[in-house]
Scaffold this motif. Structure first.
Motif, PDB file in Angstrom:
ATOM      1  N   ASP B 231       0.846  -1.196   0.000  1.00  0.00           N
ATOM      2  CA  ASP B 231       0.000   0.000   0.000  1.00  0.00           C
ATOM      3  C   ASP B 231       0.880   1.244   0.000  1.00  0.00           C
ATOM      4  N   ARG B 232       1.894   1.209   0.882  1.00  0.00           N
ATOM      5  CA  ARG B 232       2.868   2.296   0.894  1.00  0.00           C
ATOM      6  C   ARG B 232       4.248   1.682   0.739  1.00  0.00           C
ATOM      7  N   VAL B 233       5.207   2.472   0.269  1.00  0.00           N
ATOM      8  CA  VAL B 233       6.538   1.952   0.000  1.00  0.00           C
ATOM      9  C   VAL B 233       7.595   2.858   0.614  1.00  0.00           C
ATOM     10  N   ALA B 234       8.553   2.237   1.310  1.00  0.00           N
ATOM     11  CA  ALA B 234       9.701   2.975   1.834  1.00  0.00           C
ATOM     12  C   ALA B 234      10.914   2.598   0.988  1.00  0.00           C
ATOM     13  N   VAL B 235      11.639   3.594   0.514  1.00  0.00           N
ATOM     14  CA  VAL B 235      12.846   3.347  -0.270  1.00  0.00           C
ATOM     15  C   VAL B 235      14.045   3.613   0.632  1.00  0.00           C
ATOM     16  N   MET B 236      14.925   2.624   0.749  1.00  0.00           N
ATOM     17  CA  MET B 236      16.079   2.799   1.642  1.00  0.00           C
ATOM     18  C   MET B 236      17.375   2.886   0.853  1.00  0.00           C
ATOM     19  N   TYR B 237      18.300   3.670   1.393  1.00  0.00           N
ATOM     20  CA  TYR B 237      19.637   3.768   0.812  1.00  0.00           C
ATOM     21  C   TYR B 237      20.624   3.933   1.949  1.00  0.00           C
ATOM     22  N   LEU B 238      21.587   3.063   2.038  1.00  0.00           N
ATOM     23  CA  LEU B 238      22.654   3.115   3.029  1.00  0.00           C
ATOM     24  C   LEU B 238      22.124   3.344   4.448  1.00  0.00           C
ATOM     25  N   GLY B 239      21.158   2.539   4.841  1.00  0.00           N
ATOM     26  CA  GLY B 239      20.683   2.570   6.216  1.00  0.00           C
ATOM     27  C   GLY B 239      19.639   3.612   6.540  1.00  0.00           C
ATOM     28  N   ARG B 240      19.240   4.399   5.557  1.00  0.00           N
ATOM     29  CA  ARG B 240      18.238   5.434   5.824  1.00  0.00           C
ATOM     30  C   ARG B 240      17.059   5.317   4.866  1.00  0.00           C
ATOM     31  N   ILE B 241      15.902   5.800   5.311  1.00  0.00           N
ATOM     32  CA  ILE B 241      14.772   5.901   4.397  1.00  0.00           C
ATOM     33  C   ILE B 241      14.922   7.203   3.632  1.00  0.00           C
ATOM     34  N   VAL B 242      14.960   7.128   2.303  1.00  0.00           N
ATOM     35  CA  VAL B 242      15.101   8.359   1.525  1.00  0.00           C
ATOM     36  C   VAL B 242      13.756   8.850   1.001  1.00  0.00           C
ATOM     37  N   GLU B 243      12.808   7.914   0.857  1.00  0.00           N
ATOM     38  CA  GLU B 243      11.476   8.352   0.429  1.00  0.00           C
ATOM     39  C   GLU B 243      10.451   7.348   0.935  1.00  0.00           C
ATOM     40  N   LEU B 244       9.318   7.868   1.389  1.00  0.00           N
ATOM     41  CA  LEU B 244       8.250   7.015   1.917  1.00  0.00           C
ATOM     42  C   LEU B 244       6.940   7.589   1.422  1.00  0.00           C
ATOM     43  N   ALA B 245       6.224   6.819   0.617  1.00  0.00           N
ATOM     44  CA  ALA B 245       5.019   7.375   0.006  1.00  0.00           C
ATOM     45  C   ALA B 245       4.035   6.284  -0.345  1.00  0.00           C
ATOM     46  N   LEU B 279      23.262   5.211 -12.622  1.00  0.00           N
ATOM     47  CA  LEU B 279      24.060   5.723 -11.512  1.00  0.00           C
ATOM     48  C   LEU B 279      25.496   5.282 -11.690  1.00  0.00           C
ATOM     49  N   LYS B 280      26.406   6.176 -11.362  1.00  0.00           N
ATOM     50  CA  LYS B 280      27.824   5.825 -11.450  1.00  0.00           C
ATOM     51  C   LYS B 280      28.259   5.121 -10.162  1.00  0.00           C
ATOM     52  N   GLY B 281      29.137   4.157 -10.295  1.00  0.00           N
ATOM     53  CA  GLY B 281      29.786   3.561  -9.132  1.00  0.00           C
ATOM     54  C   GLY B 281      28.887   2.679  -8.285  1.00  0.00           C
ATOM     55  N   ASP B 282      29.391   2.341  -7.112  1.00  0.00           N
ATOM     56  CA  ASP B 282      28.708   1.431  -6.211  1.00  0.00           C
ATOM     57  C   ASP B 282      28.244   2.162  -4.957  1.00  0.00           C
ATOM     58  N   VAL B 283      27.459   1.439  -4.146  1.00  0.00           N
ATOM     59  CA  VAL B 283      27.010   1.977  -2.874  1.00  0.00           C
ATOM     60  C   VAL B 283      28.233   2.129  -1.948  1.00  0.00           C
ATOM     61  N   PRO B 284      28.407   3.289  -1.296  1.00  0.00           N
ATOM     62  CA  PRO B 284      29.558   3.442  -0.385  1.00  0.00           C
ATOM     63  C   PRO B 284      29.454   2.501   0.812  1.00  0.00           C
ATOM     64  N   SER B 285      30.581   2.303   1.504  1.00  0.00           N
ATOM     65  CA  SER B 285      30.586   1.405   2.647  1.00  0.00           C
ATOM     66  C   SER B 285      29.830   2.012   3.824  1.00  0.00           C
ATOM     67  N   PRO B 286      28.960   1.235   4.471  1.00  0.00           N
ATOM     68  CA  PRO B 286      28.235   1.778   5.625  1.00  0.00           C
ATOM     69  C   PRO B 286      29.148   1.978   6.836  1.00  0.00           C
ATOM     70  N   ALA B 287      30.394   1.481   6.773  1.00  0.00           N
ATOM     71  CA  ALA B 287      31.333   1.722   7.873  1.00  0.00           C
ATOM     72  C   ALA B 287      31.903   3.130   7.780  1.00  0.00           C
ATOM     73  N   ASN B 288      31.849   3.685   6.589  1.00  0.00           N
ATOM     74  CA  ASN B 288      32.443   4.993   6.374  1.00  0.00           C
ATOM     75  C   ASN B 288      31.564   5.773   5.403  1.00  0.00           C
ATOM     76  N   PRO B 289      30.336   6.104   5.840  1.00  0.00           N
ATOM     77  CA  PRO B 289      29.401   6.741   4.910  1.00  0.00           C
ATOM     78  C   PRO B 289      29.821   8.183   4.595  1.00  0.00           C
ATOM     79  N   PRO B 290      29.403   8.702   3.457  1.00  0.00           N
ATOM     80  CA  PRO B 290      29.727  10.089   3.107  1.00  0.00           C
ATOM     81  C   PRO B 290      29.094  11.060   4.119  1.00  0.00           C
TER      82      PRO B 290
END
Lengths: 340, 328
Positions: B231-245, B279-290
């Motif tokens: 019904d609703r969708v949460a989009v996650m990226y690197l440990g966070r919700i970036v969009e929820l709708a 998208l260019k490149g890969d997902v950054p490491s969650p140990a050292n996020p931007p």
């Protein structure tokens, strides 16, 4: 690719009536039955089917990669530039594999050797097949890594596979397959284990390389969406045989085989009208303990008739190079699934 | 089915959930850092609703699901299920609440014990939590559950290897239903199945939701399937919700640049290659996020501000939430 590329010239790889069986404890499993297809220079053939449909076994048989026993190529011909691959000696086969025909396996995690550097594994085919010196091979290996979009390629040659992410490892696999400018690239579910954003990068890359190098590509997948985007022709396999084989636009415009049609209907859409309920194909795929004497899809087919249970349909042309193996035929008004 | 969690009866309410895993190194195994698998995640799920959670591998979607039903003990935050905060509960107190939250796992091959019969696999939760049931009652319940998931009740004496992937997933679903849960976390329940079988399992999950009033958290990387079931969708990226709708507005007009790229990357029969955002490149490491916005290193619209400020997940005019400085 908005238009289908008109592939010209003789086929680079021509597979005719291929049959592969596996010897098991109490008999045989007929994994591939009477499969024929061909591929021309610069052409991309998509091969679609679920697990057990025989798509990977077909390609492994083509390359003579199946261990024998238990596998046995029981019949047919695989012509590469006119020569039968199935009759080649071991040294001839070795020259062909990795040199003339590149192979990308499904799982990037297990198909690289963890104890050698990526550079070593990339240089190996270059030195064996092209006879390059170590320095030359190293230079070309760096070029190949750059080609598949890996940053600072020369430095990364010294890294081991575990230092690469899944998407990058798959790109390394593609680089190895491309190392000797193959005429044909066979890719077995190369993006199935990857995320969609990485898959998009790889699809983009293959599309570019095909245009630049004029390779023929065989792309095995179970994702009809991928096939729609990149293929010139599509072969749908079910139960070890070809169910439908057609130019991509024609296949999606007027799918003929009930299995293809059902497959298209089971997929949820990402845009457009949302289906209230998914169409599902009941039952399970067949286990081919005997050579099929009836249509292998008959038990799950919505259009099954008496004849389907008695005789296995032969593959035949229904116009515009659209080959189908089925007794049933959709009415012209119902050919397109969009109308329904 | 309730669509807006704001005004209806909320079953699950997660606030500021963080799940950090320590990294140890050196001879003395000293802690040298943390992997922020899930960082400050908040969402609600209404009763009878399905919340889809999507994202690439490593984005923390499975960890979020597991922390929500306390298979992990969260580093911070609260998880309120049916009015009770379970984030910090321990021992017997937590155990008594377990029956109301269950999980369906990705790999039905690995999540069913090969040495137990199907009947004993399904009865195991009953043995643990319902000692009051008599032997015969338990058997009836197992047969009833098998029937509910569309399997022959006589299969109770067989072993998992006798079944296909789709049937095994049905067994996993029957086990999850045994204790009559209110809330089920489905962690990639169809990823290991063939396309023709996926639709069978998804239809079953939908039927069960209608019949039993279940609430789902449906974790998947298959964006088309999530559009179908959620019904609703949460989009996650690197440990966070970036969009929820709500799913309709999310798929029709994504607002976060990551959601846009993710949706455009899905190959479909209608859409040909040209419109893809790559998208260019890969997902950054969650140990050292931007620093700042975690997506800025791959974002096509990133500016200096994105490196300095973490964008908050804020409500936009159409009711959705997005964590981007530039989302309107």
């Amino acid at each position: 690719m908005s238009e289908r590329r008109e592939a010209a010239g003789p086929p680079v790889l021509d597979v005719r009536n291929l049959e592969t069986v596996f010897r098991v404890r109490d008999g045989y499993v007929h994994a591939v039955n009477d499969v024929s297809f061909s591929i021309r220079e610069g052409e991309l053939l998509g091969v679609v089917g679920e697990s057990g449909s025989g798509k990977s076994v077909t390609m492994m048989s083509v390359m003579g990669l199946l261990p024998s026993p238990p596998a046995e190529v029981a019949g047919g011909q695989v012509l590469y530039q006119g020569k039968d691959v199935l009759k080649m000696s071991k040294p001839e086969l070795r020259a062909l594999r990795g040199g003339e025909i590149g192979f990308v396996f499904q799982d990037p995690m297990t198909s690289l050797n963890p104890v050698f550097t990526v550079g070593f594994q990339l240089m190996e085919p270059l030195r064996i097949h092209l006879g390059l010196s170590k320095a030359q091979a190293r230079e070309r290996a760096a070029d190949l890594l750059a080609l598949v979009g890996i940053p600072s390629p020369a430095a990364r040659l010294n890294d081991y596979p575990h230092q690469f992410s899944g998407g990058m490892r798959q790109r390394v696999m593609i680089a190895i397959a491309l190392a000797c400018d193959p005429k044909v690239l066979i890719a077995d579910e190369p993006t199935t284990a990857l995320d969609v954003t990485i898959q998009a990068q790889i699809l983009d890359l293959v599309q570019r390389l095909r245009e630049e190098l004029g390779m023929g590509v065989i792309w095995i997948t179970h994702d009809l969406g991928v096939v729609a985007g990149i293929a010139d022709r599509v072969m749908v396999m079910y139960g070890g045989q070809v169910a439908e084989h057609a130019p991509v636009a024609d296949l999606f415009a007027r799918p003929q085989h009930p299995y293809t049609r059902a497959l298209m209907q089971t997929l949820p859409d990402i845009s457009g009208k949302r289906k209230e309920r998914l169409f599902s194909i009941s039952g399970q795929p067949p286990i081919l303990r005997a050579k099929p004497s009836a249509c292998p899809f008959a038990a799950r087919c919505a259009h099954a008739m008496d004849i389907c249970l008695k005789q296995n349909p032969k593959i035949e042309d229904r116009g515009a190079g659209h080959d189908v193996a089925c007794w049933w035929k959709p009415a012209p008004a119902e050919e397109s699934l969009d109308a329904a | 089915m309730p669509l807006d969690a704001g005004k209806t009866d909320t079953l699950v309410s997660v606030r500021g959930l963080s799940m950090h895993f320590p990294i140890y190194a050196g001879v003395f195994r000293r802690q040298v850092g943390v992997i922020k698998a899930v960082d400050e995640v908040s969402f609600d799920i209404a009763r009878g609703e399905t919340l889809g959670v999507v994202g690439e591998s490593g984005c923390g979607k499975s960890t979020t699901g597991r922390a929500t039903i306390r298979l992990y003990k969260p580093t911070a935050g609260s998880v309120v299920i049916d009015g009770k905060d379970i984030a910090l509960l321990e021992g017997g107190e937590l155990r008594r609440l377990r029956p109301q939250m269950q999980m369906i796992f990705q790999d039905p091959q690995a999540s069913l014990n090969p040495r137990m019969t199907v009947g004993s696999i399904i009865a195991e939760p009953l043995d643990e939590h319902r000692p009051d049931l008599k032997r015969a009652e338990r058997q009836d319940r197992v047969r009833d559950l098998l029937d509910r998931v569309g399997m022959n009740p006589d299969f109770a004496n067989r072993y998992p290897h006798e079944f296909s992937g789709g049937q095994r997933q049905r067994i996993g679903i029957a086990r999850a239903l045994a204790l009559e849960p209110k809330f089920i976390v489905c962690d990639e329940p169809i990823a290991a199945l063939d396309v023709s079988i996926q639709a069978q399992v998804v239809n079953l999950l939908e039927d069960l939701q209608d019949q039993l009033g279940l609430t789902y958290m449906f974790i998947s990387h298959d964006l088309s399937m999530v559009r179908h079931i959620a019904d609703r969708v949460a989009v996650m990226y690197l440990g966070r919700i970036v969009e929820l709708a709500h799913r309709d507005i999310l798929y029709e007009a994504p607002k976060h640049p990551y959601t846009k790229a993710l949706l455009s990357a899905v190959p479909t029969v209608e859409k040909r290659a040209q419109e893809r955002i790559i998208l260019k490149g890969d997902v950054p490491s969650p140990a050292n996020p931007p620093s700042g916005c975690v997506f800025r290193t791959r974002c096509p619209v990133a500016e200096a501000r994105c490196a300095a400020e973490i964008p908050a997940l804020r409500k936009l005019s159409d009711g959705r939430q997005a964590a981007c400085h530039f989302a309107e």
